[in-house]
Design a protein around this motif. Structure first.
Motif, PDB file in Angstrom:
ATOM      1  N   PRO A 101       4.128   7.400  10.348  1.00 52.80           N
ATOM      2  CA  PRO A 101       3.712   6.282   9.480  1.00 52.80           C
ATOM      3  C   PRO A 101       4.878   5.402   9.041  1.00 52.80           C
ATOM      4  O   PRO A 101       4.736   4.182   8.919  1.00 52.80           O
ATOM      5  CB  PRO A 101       3.066   6.989   8.282  1.00 52.80           C
ATOM      6  N   VAL A 102       6.049   6.017   8.819  1.00 51.50           N
ATOM      7  CA  VAL A 102       7.221   5.245   8.430  1.00 51.50           C
ATOM      8  C   VAL A 102       7.640   4.295   9.552  1.00 51.50           C
ATOM      9  O   VAL A 102       7.967   3.129   9.302  1.00 51.50           O
ATOM     10  CB  VAL A 102       8.385   6.197   8.048  1.00 51.50           C
ATOM     11  N   LEU A 103       7.652   4.780  10.791  1.00 51.83           N
ATOM     12  CA  LEU A 103       8.014   3.928  11.922  1.00 51.83           C
ATOM     13  C   LEU A 103       7.071   2.737  12.037  1.00 51.83           C
ATOM     14  O   LEU A 103       7.498   1.601  12.273  1.00 51.83           O
ATOM     15  CB  LEU A 103       7.998   4.734  13.225  1.00 51.83           C
ATOM     16  N   ILE A 104       5.769   2.985  11.860  1.00 49.09           N
ATOM     17  CA  ILE A 104       4.782   1.902  11.929  1.00 49.09           C
ATOM     18  C   ILE A 104       5.018   0.900  10.811  1.00 49.09           C
ATOM     19  O   ILE A 104       4.992  -0.317  11.029  1.00 49.09           O
ATOM     20  CB  ILE A 104       3.354   2.478  11.869  1.00 49.09           C
ATOM     21  N   ALA A 105       5.282   1.403   9.605  1.00 48.95           N
ATOM     22  CA  ALA A 105       5.511   0.513   8.462  1.00 48.95           C
ATOM     23  C   ALA A 105       6.763  -0.336   8.664  1.00 48.95           C
ATOM     24  O   ALA A 105       6.771  -1.533   8.345  1.00 48.95           O
ATOM     25  CB  ALA A 105       5.637   1.334   7.181  1.00 48.95           C
ATOM     26  N   ILE A 106       7.828   0.275   9.194  1.00 46.14           N
ATOM     27  CA  ILE A 106       9.060  -0.480   9.431  1.00 46.14           C
ATOM     28  C   ILE A 106       8.827  -1.562  10.470  1.00 46.14           C
ATOM     29  O   ILE A 106       9.241  -2.719  10.298  1.00 46.14           O
ATOM     30  CB  ILE A 106      10.196   0.453   9.880  1.00 46.14           C
ATOM     31  N   TYR A 107       8.166  -1.200  11.567  1.00 40.90           N
ATOM     32  CA  TYR A 107       7.937  -2.184  12.624  1.00 40.90           C
ATOM     33  C   TYR A 107       7.078  -3.345  12.122  1.00 40.90           C
ATOM     34  O   TYR A 107       7.379  -4.518  12.375  1.00 40.90           O
ATOM     35  CB  TYR A 107       7.268  -1.532  13.832  1.00 40.90           C
ATOM     36  N   GLN A 108       5.999  -3.040  11.426  1.00 40.51           N
ATOM     37  CA  GLN A 108       5.125  -4.099  10.919  1.00 40.51           C
ATOM     38  C   GLN A 108       5.875  -5.016   9.954  1.00 40.51           C
ATOM     39  O   GLN A 108       5.712  -6.244   9.990  1.00 40.51           O
ATOM     40  CB  GLN A 108       3.914  -3.479  10.217  1.00 40.51           C
ATOM     41  N   THR A 109       6.698  -4.421   9.102  1.00 41.63           N
ATOM     42  CA  THR A 109       7.460  -5.221   8.142  1.00 41.63           C
ATOM     43  C   THR A 109       8.450  -6.127   8.843  1.00 41.63           C
ATOM     44  O   THR A 109       8.567  -7.319   8.521  1.00 41.63           O
ATOM     45  CB  THR A 109       8.202  -4.299   7.150  1.00 41.63           C
ATOM     46  N   ARG A 110       9.155  -5.592   9.814  1.00 40.00           N
ATOM     47  CA  ARG A 110      10.152  -6.388  10.523  1.00 40.00           C
ATOM     48  C   ARG A 110       9.487  -7.472  11.378  1.00 40.00           C
ATOM     49  O   ARG A 110      10.003  -8.582  11.505  1.00 40.00           O
ATOM     50  CB  ARG A 110      11.046  -5.492  11.372  1.00 40.00           C
ATOM     51  N   ARG A 111       8.344  -7.161  11.950  1.00 36.83           N
ATOM     52  CA  ARG A 111       7.614  -8.179  12.723  1.00 36.83           C
ATOM     53  C   ARG A 111       7.132  -9.288  11.811  1.00 36.83           C
ATOM     54  O   ARG A 111       7.248 -10.481  12.143  1.00 36.83           O
ATOM     55  CB  ARG A 111       6.439  -7.523  13.463  1.00 36.83           C
ATOM     56  N   TYR A 112       6.576  -8.924  10.665  1.00 37.47           N
ATOM     57  CA  TYR A 112       6.106  -9.932   9.722  1.00 37.47           C
ATOM     58  C   TYR A 112       7.251 -10.821   9.249  1.00 37.47           C
ATOM     59  O   TYR A 112       7.117 -12.047   9.188  1.00 37.47           O
ATOM     60  CB  TYR A 112       5.443  -9.258   8.519  1.00 37.47           C
ATOM     61  N   GLN A 113       8.370 -10.222   8.910  1.00 35.34           N
ATOM     62  CA  GLN A 113       9.511 -10.999   8.435  1.00 35.34           C
ATOM     63  C   GLN A 113      10.031 -11.944   9.505  1.00 35.34           C
ATOM     64  O   GLN A 113      10.428 -13.074   9.218  1.00 35.34           O
ATOM     65  CB  GLN A 113      10.615 -10.055   7.945  1.00 35.34           C
ATOM     66  N   SER A 114      10.009 -11.491  10.758  1.00 39.41           N
ATOM     67  CA  SER A 114      10.431 -12.340  11.868  1.00 39.41           C
ATOM     68  C   SER A 114       9.501 -13.533  12.032  1.00 39.41           C
ATOM     69  O   SER A 114       9.943 -14.676  12.207  1.00 39.41           O
ATOM     70  CB  SER A 114      10.473 -11.511  13.161  1.00 39.41           C
ATOM     71  N   LEU A 115       8.192 -13.293  11.948  1.00 34.71           N
ATOM     72  CA  LEU A 115       7.219 -14.373  12.092  1.00 34.71           C
ATOM     73  C   LEU A 115       7.276 -15.322  10.894  1.00 34.71           C
ATOM     74  O   LEU A 115       7.124 -16.543  11.048  1.00 34.71           O
ATOM     75  CB  LEU A 115       5.810 -13.792  12.229  1.00 34.71           C
ATOM     76  N   ARG A 116       7.506 -14.775   9.719  1.00 27.54           N
ATOM     77  CA  ARG A 116       7.599 -15.619   8.537  1.00 27.54           C
ATOM     78  C   ARG A 116       8.803 -16.558   8.618  1.00 27.54           C
ATOM     79  O   ARG A 116       8.714 -17.734   8.250  1.00 27.54           O
ATOM     80  CB  ARG A 116       7.713 -14.738   7.287  1.00 27.54           C
ATOM     81  N   MET A 117       9.918 -16.050   9.111  1.00 26.60           N
ATOM     82  CA  MET A 117      11.104 -16.897   9.278  1.00 26.60           C
ATOM     83  C   MET A 117      10.856 -17.979  10.309  1.00 26.60           C
ATOM     84  O   MET A 117      11.241 -19.130  10.131  1.00 26.60           O
ATOM     85  CB  MET A 117      12.306 -16.029   9.690  1.00 26.60           C
ATOM     86  N   THR A 118      10.160 -17.611  11.393  1.00 29.51           N
ATOM     87  CA  THR A 118       9.817 -18.607  12.421  1.00 29.51           C
ATOM     88  C   THR A 118       8.908 -19.674  11.852  1.00 29.51           C
ATOM     89  O   THR A 118       9.084 -20.875  12.108  1.00 29.51           O
ATOM     90  CB  THR A 118       9.127 -17.910  13.608  1.00 29.51           C
ATOM     91  N   HIS A 119       7.943 -19.247  11.044  1.00 30.62           N
ATOM     92  CA  HIS A 119       6.990 -20.181  10.445  1.00 30.62           C
ATOM     93  C   HIS A 119       7.696 -21.118   9.462  1.00 30.62           C
ATOM     94  O   HIS A 119       7.423 -22.320   9.427  1.00 30.62           O
ATOM     95  CB  HIS A 119       5.901 -19.409   9.720  1.00 30.62           C
ATOM     96  N   ASN A 120       8.624 -20.576   8.669  1.00 27.71           N
ATOM     97  CA  ASN A 120       9.333 -21.395   7.687  1.00 27.71           C
ATOM     98  C   ASN A 120      10.245 -22.430   8.348  1.00 27.71           C
ATOM     99  O   ASN A 120      10.509 -23.483   7.776  1.00 27.71           O
ATOM    100  CB  ASN A 120      10.149 -20.498   6.761  1.00 27.71           C
ATOM    101  N   HIS A 121      10.723 -22.097   9.528  1.00 28.88           N
ATOM    102  CA  HIS A 121      11.590 -23.032  10.235  1.00 28.88           C
ATOM    103  C   HIS A 121      10.793 -24.059  11.019  1.00 28.88           C
ATOM    104  O   HIS A 121      11.325 -25.017  11.529  1.00 28.88           O
ATOM    105  CB  HIS A 121      12.529 -22.278  11.184  1.00 28.88           C
TER     106      HIS A 121
END
Length: 230
Positions: free
Chosen positions: A210-230
């Motif tokens: 569950p920790v691995l899934i949570a880390i991956y989802q968080t990092r993916r979301y943060q990556s997409l959010r940065m792309t969206h903000n730019h």
């Protein structure tokens, strides 16, 4: 000939949602295993509700509700800790205690209704399959898939703004699914593969999956959010 810079390579790997997941997990493995074990305890009522078929239905129903609420609170804490670790801050018992005090109740209030929607969609699909209603099967199956894709963002959205309503997180998650369907599907595939490992190896489920899934989802979301903000 350019010099080989291992630090640069490590930083590049860390910025990748996939490799960064395993890098972050490796850096904090002992603390994350302990957090994962605490999270797994909340699954016990759910396992009992599903597995103890000889128990009265009302008892299993109560256990199901208790397990859903407890796991929602623990999941909120889990994603809050992952958000904290993404800043490469050291994990300590005091941090875990603080996150639990701040996020457990909010997780129960915000995430439990979202998890409940998944349960309702799954129940609808099961009912449609039992009654052999093709149209209802198709609709409930599409709804379940949509909610599963949206669920890839619920934890990270909660950790980012725990005060947000369930409805707000559902709308935001649908926005990211519609904007980035391929990458969201990739997140679901990662969760399915790692989750399958947890099912096959029960130790993996209780120790790190569950920790691995949570880390991956968080990092993916943060990556997409940065792309969206730019």
């Amino acid at each position: 000939m350019p010099a080989y810079d291992p630090i640069s390579v490590d930083e590049d790997a860390y910025r990748s949602p996939f490799w960064g997941t395993f890098t972050l997990a490796k850096e904090n493995i002992e603390g994350l295993v302990a957090v994962n074990l605490l999270w797994s305890v909340t699954l016990i009522p759910l396992f009992l509700a599903v597995g103890m078929t000889i128990w009265p239905l009302w008892v299993r129903g109560i256990l199901l509700v208790i397990g859903l609420i407890a796991s929602a609170g623990a999941t909120g804490v889990l994603y809050g800790l992952v958000e904290y670790l993404n800043h490469r801050e050291p994990l300590s018992l005091e941090v875990v205690r603080s996150m639990w005090e701040q996020l457990a109740i909010a997780g129960m209030q915000r995430l439990a209704p979202l998890f409940g929607t998944l349960g309702v969609a799954l129940l609808g699909l099961t009912l449609a399959n039992t009654l052999h209603l093709f149209v209802l099967q198709a609709l409930s199956g599409a709804l379940l898939l949509c909610l599963l894709l949206c669920s890839m963002y619920w934890g990270p959205l909660f950790a980012e703004k725990p005060e947000s309503s369930s409805w707000h997180m559902l709308r935001r998650s649908f926005y990211f699914v519609s904007r980035y369907p391929g990458l969201t599907l990739l997140s679901l595939l990662f969760a399915a593969i790692v989750g399958l490992f947890g099912v096959v190896s029960l130790a993996g489920l209780f120790l790190i999956v569950p920790v691995l899934i949570a880390i991956y989802q968080t990092r993916r979301y943060q990556s997409l959010r940065m792309t969206h903000n730019h």
